[in-house]
Scaffold this active site. Structure first.
Site, PDB file in Angstrom:
ATOM      1  N   CYS A  30       0.830  -1.215   0.000  1.00  0.00           N
ATOM      2  CA  CYS A  30       0.000   0.000   0.000  1.00  0.00           C
ATOM      3  C   CYS A  30       0.866   1.267   0.000  1.00  0.00           C
ATOM      4  CB  CYS A  30      -0.914  -0.050   1.224  1.00  0.00           C
ATOM      5  SG  CYS A  30      -1.788   1.475   1.586  1.00  0.00           S
ATOM      6  N   CYS A  33       0.129   3.674   2.813  1.00  0.00           N
ATOM      7  CA  CYS A  33       0.642   3.112   4.074  1.00  0.00           C
ATOM      8  C   CYS A  33       2.133   3.414   4.225  1.00  0.00           C
ATOM      9  CB  CYS A  33       0.425   1.603   4.122  1.00  0.00           C
ATOM     10  SG  CYS A  33      -1.306   1.118   4.120  1.00  0.00           S
TER      11      CYS A  33
END
Length: 108
Positions: A30, A33
């Site tokens: 991600c 993230c």
């Protein structure tokens, strides 16, 4: 200095028991993230993060059951706990100022 620790389902509840905890639910694949992780790492390294704060990281791909129990459907998801009780959460990348607000603290 604020500590950052990766945890799994076995350590989850005991890690939250005492004090203020920020739990970062993330996935290695991600992009947002990774951005959030960089913000948190810099925040801690700079000394601007509260010293009493424990930061716990949970990889949702390695801990899908924990993500399910915590109702995490989107990453990054941040959750705040004080003495084991949830006090707030946020979805998406959060700035240092937003992190302090989520923790219920004023910007310094």
């Amino acid at each position: 200095m604020t500590s950052i620790r990766h945890i799994g389902i076995k350590e989850f509840e005991t890690s939250l028991e005492n004090g203020l905890c920020l739990v970062d639910f993330f996935a290695a694949w991600c992009g947002p993230c990774r951005r959030q992780s960089g913000i948190i790492d810099q925040w801690c390294a700079s000394g601007r993060a509260p010293e009493e704060l424990k930061i716990l990281k949970v990889d949702i791909d390695r801990e899908p059951e924990l993500a399910r129990i915590c109702h995490v459907e989107v990453v990054p998801t941040l959750m705040v706990f004080r003495d084991g009780e949830p006090t707030g959460s946020a979805i998406g990348v959060q700035s240092e100022e937003q992190l302090l607000e989520l923790l219920g603290m004023e910007c310094l």
